[in-house]
Scaffold this active site. Structure first.
Site, short mmCIF file in Angstrom:
data_model
loop_
_atom_site.label_atom_id
_atom_site.label_comp_id
_atom_site.label_asym_id
_atom_site.label_seq_id
_atom_site.Cartn_x
_atom_site.Cartn_y
_atom_site.Cartn_z
N ILE A 154 0.83 -1.21 0.00
CA ILE A 154 0.00 0.00 0.00
C ILE A 154 0.86 1.27 0.00
O ILE A 154 2.02 1.24 0.41
CB ILE A 154 -1.01 0.01 1.18
CG1 ILE A 154 -0.31 -0.04 2.55
CG2 ILE A 154 -2.00 -1.13 1.04
CD1 ILE A 154 -1.26 0.10 3.74
N TRP A 156 1.56 5.65 0.70
CA TRP A 156 1.69 6.50 1.88
C TRP A 156 0.64 7.59 1.97
O TRP A 156 0.58 8.31 2.95
CB TRP A 156 3.07 7.17 1.88
CG TRP A 156 3.47 7.71 0.54
CD1 TRP A 156 4.31 7.09 -0.36
CD2 TRP A 156 3.05 8.92 -0.10
NE1 TRP A 156 4.42 7.85 -1.52
CE2 TRP A 156 3.65 8.98 -1.37
CE3 TRP A 156 2.21 9.98 0.30
CZ2 TRP A 156 3.45 10.04 -2.26
CZ3 TRP A 156 2.00 11.03 -0.59
CH2 TRP A 156 2.62 11.04 -1.85
N LYS A 180 2.71 -4.88 3.34
CA LYS A 180 3.92 -4.06 3.31
C LYS A 180 3.44 -2.63 3.10
O LYS A 180 3.12 -2.22 1.99
CB LYS A 180 4.81 -4.51 2.15
CG LYS A 180 6.29 -4.23 2.33
CD LYS A 180 6.65 -2.79 2.57
CE LYS A 180 6.69 -1.98 1.29
NZ LYS A 180 7.01 -0.53 1.56
N GLU A 183 7.08 3.03 3.27
CA GLU A 183 8.11 3.48 4.21
C GLU A 183 7.94 4.94 4.59
O GLU A 183 8.36 5.38 5.65
CB GLU A 183 9.52 3.25 3.62
CG GLU A 183 9.79 3.83 2.23
CD GLU A 183 9.42 2.87 1.10
OE1 GLU A 183 8.37 2.21 1.18
OE2 GLU A 183 10.21 2.80 0.12
N SER A 234 2.53 3.44 -7.89
CA SER A 234 2.89 4.02 -9.18
C SER A 234 2.79 2.99 -10.32
O SER A 234 2.96 1.78 -10.09
CB SER A 234 4.32 4.56 -9.11
OG SER A 234 5.20 3.49 -8.81
N GLU A 255 -3.90 -0.77 -8.62
CA GLU A 255 -4.55 0.55 -8.69
C GLU A 255 -3.42 1.56 -8.82
O GLU A 255 -2.62 1.74 -7.91
CB GLU A 255 -5.38 0.77 -7.43
CG GLU A 255 -6.43 1.85 -7.62
CD GLU A 255 -5.97 3.20 -7.12
OE1 GLU A 255 -5.25 3.90 -7.88
OE2 GLU A 255 -6.32 3.55 -5.97
N CYS A 289 -5.09 9.32 -5.61
CA CYS A 289 -5.13 8.69 -6.94
C CYS A 289 -6.29 9.21 -7.74
O CYS A 289 -6.20 9.42 -8.95
CB CYS A 289 -5.30 7.18 -6.80
SG CYS A 289 -4.03 6.43 -5.81
N GLN A 335 9.05 14.49 -3.26
CA GLN A 335 7.75 14.76 -3.89
C GLN A 335 7.59 16.26 -4.17
O GLN A 335 7.10 16.66 -5.22
CB GLN A 335 6.64 14.25 -2.96
CG GLN A 335 5.30 14.07 -3.61
CD GLN A 335 5.32 13.05 -4.73
OE1 GLN A 335 6.19 12.19 -4.81
NE2 GLN A 335 4.37 13.18 -5.65
N GLU A 388 0.23 12.31 -14.02
CA GLU A 388 -0.24 12.50 -12.66
C GLU A 388 0.81 13.31 -11.89
O GLU A 388 1.94 12.87 -11.72
CB GLU A 388 -0.43 11.13 -12.00
CG GLU A 388 -1.13 11.22 -10.66
CD GLU A 388 -1.40 9.84 -10.07
OE1 GLU A 388 -0.50 8.98 -10.10
OE2 GLU A 388 -2.51 9.65 -9.55
P1 ADP Z 1 5.03 6.37 -4.84
O1 ADP Z 1 5.85 6.78 -6.00
O2 ADP Z 1 3.72 7.06 -4.76
O3 ADP Z 1 5.76 6.29 -3.54
P2 ADP Z 1 5.42 3.58 -5.21
O4 ADP Z 1 4.79 2.76 -6.28
O5 ADP Z 1 6.87 3.82 -5.27
O6 ADP Z 1 4.57 4.90 -5.17
O7 ADP Z 1 5.09 2.97 -3.78
C1 ADP Z 1 3.90 2.32 -3.44
C2 ADP Z 1 4.23 1.12 -2.57
O8 ADP Z 1 5.03 0.22 -3.33
C3 ADP Z 1 5.04 1.45 -1.32
O9 ADP Z 1 4.65 0.60 -0.25
C4 ADP Z 1 6.46 1.13 -1.75
O10 ADP Z 1 7.32 0.81 -0.68
C5 ADP Z 1 6.23 -0.07 -2.62
N1 ADP Z 1 7.30 -0.34 -3.57
C6 ADP Z 1 8.18 0.55 -4.13
N2 ADP Z 1 9.05 -0.09 -4.93
C7 ADP Z 1 8.72 -1.40 -4.91
C8 ADP Z 1 9.24 -2.58 -5.55
N3 ADP Z 1 10.29 -2.52 -6.36
N4 ADP Z 1 8.63 -3.76 -5.29
C9 ADP Z 1 7.56 -3.84 -4.48
N5 ADP Z 1 7.04 -2.78 -3.83
C10 ADP Z 1 7.60 -1.57 -4.04
#
Ligand code: ADP
Length: 486
Positions: A154, A156, A180, A183, A234, A255, A289, A335, A388
């Site tokens: 998910i 943040w 998960k 972070e 993303s 999503e 989103c 960001q 976006e």
């Molecule tokens: P944003 O760019 O909005 O932070 P992300 O797609 O990077 O969106 O993050 C959404 C979720 O996916 C977060 O929980 C992030 O830690 C996790 N995430 C980021 N990179 C990876 C990856 N390579 N594999 C799995 N999960 C990931």
């Protein structure tokens, strides 16, 4: 702000117990409102995810969770809804500190989180199969069954809401879950997992492993012990999730955000439309989103409508959670920089800034504040009309007629939401039915709202549906029994 941090940042939460991550590493938690570190979370990795998946597997197949009836599972979800509501203020403070959002938004998010558990608590024992007429001498019932272990990654922007949205339906149908969280902000999911244990969820039903995306997230997505994965984030990471799911031959929901349009016809009621339109792009500092980030206006009313939106935007203010203004800071420096990158590229292309809100006086210097902004007219192919931004930025474009409106509304790679504004009901409906989006509002718009309403994307916005009763189908699979009798 008086926040109970300790109860949320105790490590990884596996099998209803806290412990440090295997590596012992931690990640600093930064408050977006002042840029200061105020807590540490565990940096989970491969070994932690592996342990969480094993705990979930035990829970799904052998432990008390696997033997519970649907009604018993529903009762636990409802109890958790009450536990969240009972601690709403504590959780809202935690959410606001962690994400920077205004207190009123954080409070609304906690109400929504509780509502997910309430809704799916009530729905748990109402998902049933069918019987299928077949050959003579056969009786054929179907049954909705859980996958087993579901993985959930998910973002943040709405940590508490997203946690409720993704695990409540998965639990309702009997899966055991491994989450998960992001972070950047994950204190409320950790705290709510602890509340779930207190409410009586058996060990292993809900496991939460915080950590970096490329470590803990990738470990979960690629783990051969999960049976399904739900991801919100993303498009780039969504691709990685889908590849990992394909390698393991499991299903996934993705999503992946949007560039959702408001289509404003000349006969729209501007008194109703304008405040809603402004709010849908500044809510959560535009980090939603389903933000309505494109305003498409019929040319004959362009000046009048734009004037009204400009007036509204000039009144908007960004501030700290306690100031409780229209929006908070964005999540982090990266960001903020990304959004400012859109601004400088727009300046290079001489795209006019039509209005700007304010950053309130007295906000801490280190906070990641961005004043809300409107651009227009934005050329149709410009990134402000296509990408976006994930910030409080509204792009205005004009259209000639109904056909052009539909073309423009569908003219991005995304298809998450849309809002149609017109007093002509037939036209609004005609247009709504031709817009490619998972949800289409007419004379209203609810960015992120509606626990009861199936939600998800078309096109690059992803696939699968969360929310509503539909999510129970998404997180379960169908078993058909073919029984021969005399
Ligand atoms: P944003 O760019 O909005 O932070 P992300 O797609 O990077 O969106 O993050 C959404 C979720 O996916 C977060 O929980 C992030 O830690 C996790 N995430 C980021 N990179 C990876 C990856 N390579 N594999 C799995 N999960 C990931």
């Amino acid at each position: 702000m008086n926040v109970h941090i300790d109860s949320a940042a105790k490590g990884v939460f596996i099998g209803n117990r806290w412990r440090p991550s295997h590596s012992g590493r931690t990640i600093d938690v930064v408050a977006p409102a002042d840029g200061k570190v105020f807590a540490k979370i565990a940096a989970g990795g491969i070994a932690d995810i592996d342990e969480a998946v094993k705990a979930a597997r035990y829970s799904a197949e052998e432990g008390p969770w696997s033997r519970m009836s649907a009604a018993e599972r529903g009762r636990l979800l409802s109890k958790l809804a009450v536990a969240i509501s009972d601690r709403a203020e504590e959780l809202a403070l935690l959410e606001a500190r962690d994400t920077g959002k205004p207190m009123k938004q954080a409070r609304a998010d906690i109400v929504a989180c509780a509502r997910y558990f309430e809704f799916y608590g009530g729905a748990a024992d109402k998902l049933h199969g069918e019987t299928i007429p077949f050959l003579a001498g056969y009786f054929v019932p179907t049954e909705r069954v859980p996958f087993g272990v579901t993985g959930h990654i998910i973002p943040w922007n709405y940590p508490a809401q997203m946690f409720g949205r993704t695990i409540a339906p998965a639990l309702a149908v009997g899966n055991a879950t491994v989450v998960k969280p992001a972070e950047e902000a994950c204190l409320t999911p950790l705290r709510i997992a602890e509340l779930a244990a207190g409410a009586g969820f058996p060990e292993g039903a809900i496991n939460v492993v915080p950590g970096l995306g490329e470590e803990a997230g990738a470990a979960l997505a690629n783990h051969t012990g999960i049976d399904f994965i739900a991801f919100t984030g993303s498009p780039e990471v969504g691709t990685l999730i889908q590849i990992a799911a394909a390698k393991n031959h499991i299903g996934c929901t993705l999503e992946l955000g949007g560039k959702s349009p408001h289509v404003l016809f000349a006969d729209a009621d501007l008194d109703i439309a304008v405040p809603v339109i402004a709010n849908t792009v500044v809510q959560n500092a535009g980090q939603t989103c389903s933000a309505g980030s494109r305003l498409l206006v019929e040319r004959s009313v362009y000046d009048k409508a734009v004037g009204r939106v400009q007036e509204k935007f000039k009144t908007l203010q960004a501030g700290t959670p306690e100031m409780d203004l229209d929006l908070g800071p964005v999540i982090n420096a990266a960001q903020q920089k990304r959004i400012e990158g859109f601004f400088s590229r727009a300046a290079e292309k001489s795209i006019p800034v039509l209005a700007e809100g304010k950053i309130a006086t007295g906000v801490p210097e280190g906070g990641y504040f961005v004043a809300p902004r409107i651009y227009g007219p934005v050329p149709r192919s410009n990134e402000l009309a296509q990408e976006e931004v994930f910030g409080p930025v509204l792009s205005i474009l004009s259209f000639e007629d109904e056909a052009d409106a539909i073309k423009l509304a569908n003219g991005t790679e995304f298809g998450l939401m849309a809002g149609i504004w017109s007093k002509d009901g037939s036209r609004a409906l005609r247009v709504a039915r031709q817009v490619k989006a998972g949800q289409v509002y007419i004379n209203a718009y609810g960015a992120g709202g509606g626990i009861e309403l199936p939600f998800g994307g078309m096109k690059k916005s992803g696939h699968g549906r969360e929310k509503g009763f539909e999510a129970l189908y998404e997180f379960s699979t169908l078993k058909t029994m073919i029984i021969k009798h005399n």
